[in-house]
Design a protein around this motif. Structure first.
Motif, PDB file in Angstrom:
ATOM      1  N   TRP A  25      47.920  67.553  16.191  1.00  0.00           N
ATOM      2  CA  TRP A  25      46.858  68.173  16.997  1.00  0.00           C
ATOM      3  C   TRP A  25      46.023  67.070  17.628  1.00  0.00           C
ATOM      4  CZ3 TRP A  25      46.521  73.002  18.608  1.00  0.00           C
ATOM      5  CH2 TRP A  25      45.331  73.439  19.203  1.00  0.00           C
ATOM      6  N   ARG A  26      45.971  67.075  18.936  1.00  0.00           N
ATOM      7  CA  ARG A  26      45.233  66.073  19.708  1.00  0.00           C
ATOM      8  C   ARG A  26      43.863  66.633  20.060  1.00  0.00           C
ATOM      9  NH1 ARG A  26      46.129  61.658  23.312  1.00  0.00           N
ATOM     10  NH2 ARG A  26      44.968  61.822  25.287  1.00  0.00           N
ATOM     11  N   THR A  27      42.831  66.027  19.528  1.00  0.00           N
ATOM     12  CA  THR A  27      41.467  66.462  19.815  1.00  0.00           C
ATOM     13  C   THR A  27      41.207  66.389  21.318  1.00  0.00           C
ATOM     14  OG1 THR A  27      40.782  65.589  17.674  1.00  0.00           O
ATOM     15  CG2 THR A  27      39.043  66.082  19.256  1.00  0.00           C
ATOM     16  N   ALA A  28      40.453  67.356  21.818  1.00  0.00           N
ATOM     17  CA  ALA A  28      40.225  67.463  23.254  1.00  0.00           C
ATOM     18  C   ALA A  28      39.668  66.166  23.840  1.00  0.00           C
ATOM     19  CB  ALA A  28      39.270  68.613  23.540  1.00  0.00           C
ATOM     20  N   ARG A  29      40.262  65.744  24.954  1.00  0.00           N
ATOM     21  CA  ARG A  29      39.796  64.608  25.736  1.00  0.00           C
ATOM     22  C   ARG A  29      39.215  65.102  27.056  1.00  0.00           C
ATOM     23  NH1 ARG A  29      42.495  62.913  21.081  1.00  0.00           N
ATOM     24  NH2 ARG A  29      43.150  60.720  21.207  1.00  0.00           N
ATOM     25  N   PRO A  30      38.339  64.291  27.653  1.00  0.00           N
ATOM     26  CA  PRO A  30      37.821  64.678  28.973  1.00  0.00           C
ATOM     27  C   PRO A  30      38.943  64.823  29.990  1.00  0.00           C
ATOM     28  CG  PRO A  30      36.528  62.865  28.036  1.00  0.00           C
ATOM     29  CD  PRO A  30      37.728  63.050  27.152  1.00  0.00           C
ATOM     30  N   ASP A  31      38.831  65.824  30.843  1.00  0.00           N
ATOM     31  CA  ASP A  31      39.764  66.056  31.956  1.00  0.00           C
ATOM     32  C   ASP A  31      41.178  66.391  31.491  1.00  0.00           C
ATOM     33  OD1 ASP A  31      37.709  65.435  33.809  1.00  0.00           O
ATOM     34  OD2 ASP A  31      38.116  63.295  33.551  1.00  0.00           O
ATOM     35  N   GLU A  32      41.337  66.856  30.237  1.00  0.00           N
ATOM     36  CA  GLU A  32      42.624  67.331  29.746  1.00  0.00           C
ATOM     37  C   GLU A  32      42.498  68.797  29.330  1.00  0.00           C
ATOM     38  OE1 GLU A  32      44.690  63.362  27.735  1.00  0.00           O
ATOM     39  OE2 GLU A  32      44.365  65.183  26.557  1.00  0.00           O
ATOM     40  N   PRO A  33      43.557  69.585  29.498  1.00  0.00           N
ATOM     41  CA  PRO A  33      43.499  70.965  29.014  1.00  0.00           C
ATOM     42  C   PRO A  33      43.390  70.988  27.498  1.00  0.00           C
ATOM     43  CG  PRO A  33      45.726  70.401  29.681  1.00  0.00           C
ATOM     44  CD  PRO A  33      44.859  69.263  30.110  1.00  0.00           C
ATOM     45  N   SER A  34      42.651  71.960  26.980  1.00  0.00           N
ATOM     46  CA  SER A  34      42.509  72.101  25.533  1.00  0.00           C
ATOM     47  C   SER A  34      42.315  73.567  25.189  1.00  0.00           C
ATOM     48  CB  SER A  34      41.332  71.270  25.004  1.00  0.00           C
ATOM     49  OG  SER A  34      40.104  71.726  25.551  1.00  0.00           O
ATOM     50  N   TRP A  35      42.540  73.896  23.925  1.00  0.00           N
ATOM     51  CA  TRP A  35      42.424  75.256  23.436  1.00  0.00           C
ATOM     52  C   TRP A  35      41.538  75.268  22.196  1.00  0.00           C
ATOM     53  CZ3 TRP A  35      46.405  73.256  26.025  1.00  0.00           C
ATOM     54  CH2 TRP A  35      46.994  74.026  27.025  1.00  0.00           C
ATOM     55  N   GLU A  36      40.725  76.305  22.084  1.00  0.00           N
ATOM     56  CA  GLU A  36      39.897  76.467  20.892  1.00  0.00           C
ATOM     57  C   GLU A  36      40.773  76.932  19.733  1.00  0.00           C
ATOM     58  OE1 GLU A  36      36.789  75.696  20.447  1.00  0.00           O
ATOM     59  OE2 GLU A  36      36.395  75.124  22.532  1.00  0.00           O
ATOM     60  N   SER A  37      40.481  76.429  18.544  1.00  0.00           N
ATOM     61  CA  SER A  37      41.227  76.835  17.361  1.00  0.00           C
ATOM     62  C   SER A  37      40.423  76.491  16.125  1.00  0.00           C
ATOM     63  CB  SER A  37      42.586  76.110  17.303  1.00  0.00           C
ATOM     64  OG  SER A  37      42.403  74.761  16.908  1.00  0.00           O
ATOM     65  N   GLN A  38      40.960  76.868  14.960  1.00  0.00           N
ATOM     66  CA  GLN A  38      40.324  76.519  13.698  1.00  0.00           C
ATOM     67  C   GLN A  38      40.312  75.015  13.467  1.00  0.00           C
ATOM     68  OE1 GLN A  38      43.212  78.097  14.336  1.00  0.00           O
ATOM     69  NE2 GLN A  38      44.328  78.523  12.417  1.00  0.00           N
ATOM     70  N   LEU A  39      41.081  74.280  14.243  1.00  0.00           N
ATOM     71  CA  LEU A  39      41.132  72.821  14.140  1.00  0.00           C
ATOM     72  C   LEU A  39      40.113  72.142  15.047  1.00  0.00           C
ATOM     73  CD1 LEU A  39      45.011  72.678  14.453  1.00  0.00           C
ATOM     74  CD2 LEU A  39      43.737  72.312  12.334  1.00  0.00           C
ATOM     75  N   GLY A  40      39.408  72.934  15.843  1.00  0.00           N
ATOM     76  CA  GLY A  40      38.563  72.397  16.888  1.00  0.00           C
ATOM     77  C   GLY A  40      39.319  72.393  18.198  1.00  0.00           C
ATOM     78  N   PRO A  41      38.642  72.180  19.313  1.00  0.00           N
ATOM     79  CA  PRO A  41      39.321  72.196  20.605  1.00  0.00           C
ATOM     80  C   PRO A  41      40.330  71.055  20.711  1.00  0.00           C
ATOM     81  CG  PRO A  41      37.067  71.383  20.844  1.00  0.00           C
ATOM     82  CD  PRO A  41      37.194  71.895  19.438  1.00  0.00           C
ATOM     83  N   GLY A  42      41.487  71.365  21.294  1.00  0.00           N
ATOM     84  CA  GLY A  42      42.522  70.351  21.451  1.00  0.00           C
ATOM     85  C   GLY A  42      43.821  70.976  21.895  1.00  0.00           C
ATOM     86  N   ARG A  43      44.904  70.242  21.702  1.00  0.00           N
ATOM     87  CA  ARG A  43      46.238  70.733  22.037  1.00  0.00           C
ATOM     88  C   ARG A  43      47.245  70.121  21.073  1.00  0.00           C
ATOM     89  NH1 ARG A  43      49.013  66.830  25.385  1.00  0.00           N
ATOM     90  NH2 ARG A  43      47.604  65.261  26.273  1.00  0.00           N
ATOM     91  N   PRO A  44      48.402  70.757  20.917  1.00  0.00           N
ATOM     92  CA  PRO A  44      49.350  70.298  19.897  1.00  0.00           C
ATOM     93  C   PRO A  44      50.178  69.101  20.339  1.00  0.00           C
ATOM     94  CG  PRO A  44      50.198  72.242  20.992  1.00  0.00           C
ATOM     95  CD  PRO A  44      48.816  72.020  21.541  1.00  0.00           C
ATOM     96  N   GLY A  45      50.722  68.398  19.357  1.00  0.00           N
ATOM     97  CA  GLY A  45      51.750  67.399  19.612  1.00  0.00           C
ATOM     98  C   GLY A  45      53.072  68.091  19.876  1.00  0.00           C
ATOM     99  N   TRP A  46      54.037  67.319  20.339  1.00  0.00           N
ATOM    100  CA  TRP A  46      55.322  67.864  20.778  1.00  0.00           C
ATOM    101  C   TRP A  46      56.100  68.524  19.646  1.00  0.00           C
ATOM    102  CZ3 TRP A  46      59.845  64.013  21.853  1.00  0.00           C
ATOM    103  CH2 TRP A  46      60.973  64.713  22.275  1.00  0.00           C
ATOM    104  N   HIS A  47      56.277  67.849  18.528  1.00  0.00           N
ATOM    105  CA  HIS A  47      57.206  68.309  17.501  1.00  0.00           C
ATOM    106  C   HIS A  47      56.771  69.609  16.840  1.00  0.00           C
ATOM    107  CE1 HIS A  47      58.537  64.304  18.264  1.00  0.00           C
ATOM    108  NE2 HIS A  47      57.537  63.754  17.617  1.00  0.00           N
ATOM    109  N   VAL A  48      55.482  69.747  16.592  1.00  0.00           N
ATOM    110  CA  VAL A  48      55.002  70.923  15.865  1.00  0.00           C
ATOM    111  C   VAL A  48      55.145  72.196  16.686  1.00  0.00           C
ATOM    112  CG1 VAL A  48      52.566  70.801  16.561  1.00  0.00           C
ATOM    113  CG2 VAL A  48      53.179  71.678  14.284  1.00  0.00           C
TER     114      VAL A  48
END
Length: 281
Positions: free
Chosen positions: A206-229
């Protein structure tokens, strides 16, 4: 996500011998022994460019597996993903000043057209990572709770990584030595030099949200997943913890399939085509 149109498969009288496939993990040809329903997951494209002959070789190979199992009387539960959020897609969109969503949708549509033209049987479930975001985040949360994942100590970006040591036999899939795995990780989207990781081969979950990148809210905090998972969650939630075949292009042996779900029933298989599923350009 919409799949492509199917084709009629004629019923042929009689039956052939059990299907045998090359198993990447054991480096030998093994007989397959699915139950009444054969469970097959084949990794899909990252849609940042047009597909090519390498993709055709990969998906035609596993289409043959699908058809042979059907001919032997098995129902085939076939699942395929689309990695419609990942670094290569964002990088290509930025390079071409394109919208990453539009780019992904456009190239996925072209891929569907190619599969129809090749008369490849469509998967029962065709799932984009974006539409599976909730279940991916849930899996990462479970891995954290089980001690199989950890957050790096980074005040600004406390990303989540899988602890490869918990498998007890990391490298079983590829049979590569550690130096080779680290080198391939660096070449194929990994970040072995990231400070705070327990081991260079640990994979981003899980990649924590960075500026100017798409992200999604979740129980992990805003971010997006890595490739393998992404593939792991999609496969587990539609096929269960035991599957008969996990397939893809030969470039996916490491790191992607090394992090895929592994059970005694599973046969990890990769095509030997020069093309890839990860890099369509």
């Amino acid at each position: 996500m919409q799949t492509w149109a199917s084709v009629d498969v004629p019923h042929l009288a009689g039956g052939g011998p059990p299907l045998r496939l090359y198993d990447t993990a054991t480096a030998r040809v093994r007989p397959t022994a699915p139950g009444a329903t054969a469970l097959m997951y084949v990794c899909g494209i990252t849609p940042y460019d047009a597909t090519h002959l390498g993709h055709a070789a990969t998906y035609l190979a596993f289409d043959l597996v699908n058809r042979l199992w059907r001919d032997l009387g098995h129902d085939v539960h076939y699942v395929q993903n689309v990695t419609d959020i990942d670094d290569p897609l964002l990088e290509r969109a930025a390079r071409d000043q394109d919208d990453w969503v539009v780019l992904g949708m456009r190239e996925t549509a072209l891929f569907r057209e190619d599969m129809e033209a090749l008369r490849v049987l469509p998967p029962r479930h065709y799932i984009g990572a974006v539409e599976a975001m909730g279940e991916i985040a849930e899996l990462v949360d479970k891995l954290l709770a089980a001690g199989a994942a950890y957050r790096v100590e980074d005040e600004r970006y406390p990303d989540v990584y899988f602890d490869s040591a918990v498998t007890g036999h990391f490298g079983y899939e590829s049979n590569y030595d550690e130096a080779t795995m680290i080198a391939l990780s660096r070449e194929r989207g990994g970040d072995p030099d990231r400070p705070g990781k327990r081991h260079p081969t640990d994979a981003l979950l899980w990649r924590t949200a960075r500026p100017d990148e798409p992200s999604w809210e979740s129980q992990l905090g805003p971010g997006r997943p890595g490739w393998h998972v992404e593939c792991a969650a999609i496969a587990l939630n539609r096929l269960g913890p035991q599957i008969d075949l996990n397939g893809g292009g030969s470039d996916l042996i490491f790191p992607h399939h090394e992090f895929a779900p592994r059970t005694p029933r599973r046969t990890p298989a990769c095509t030997r085509s020069p093309g890839t599923t990860r890099t369509p350009g």
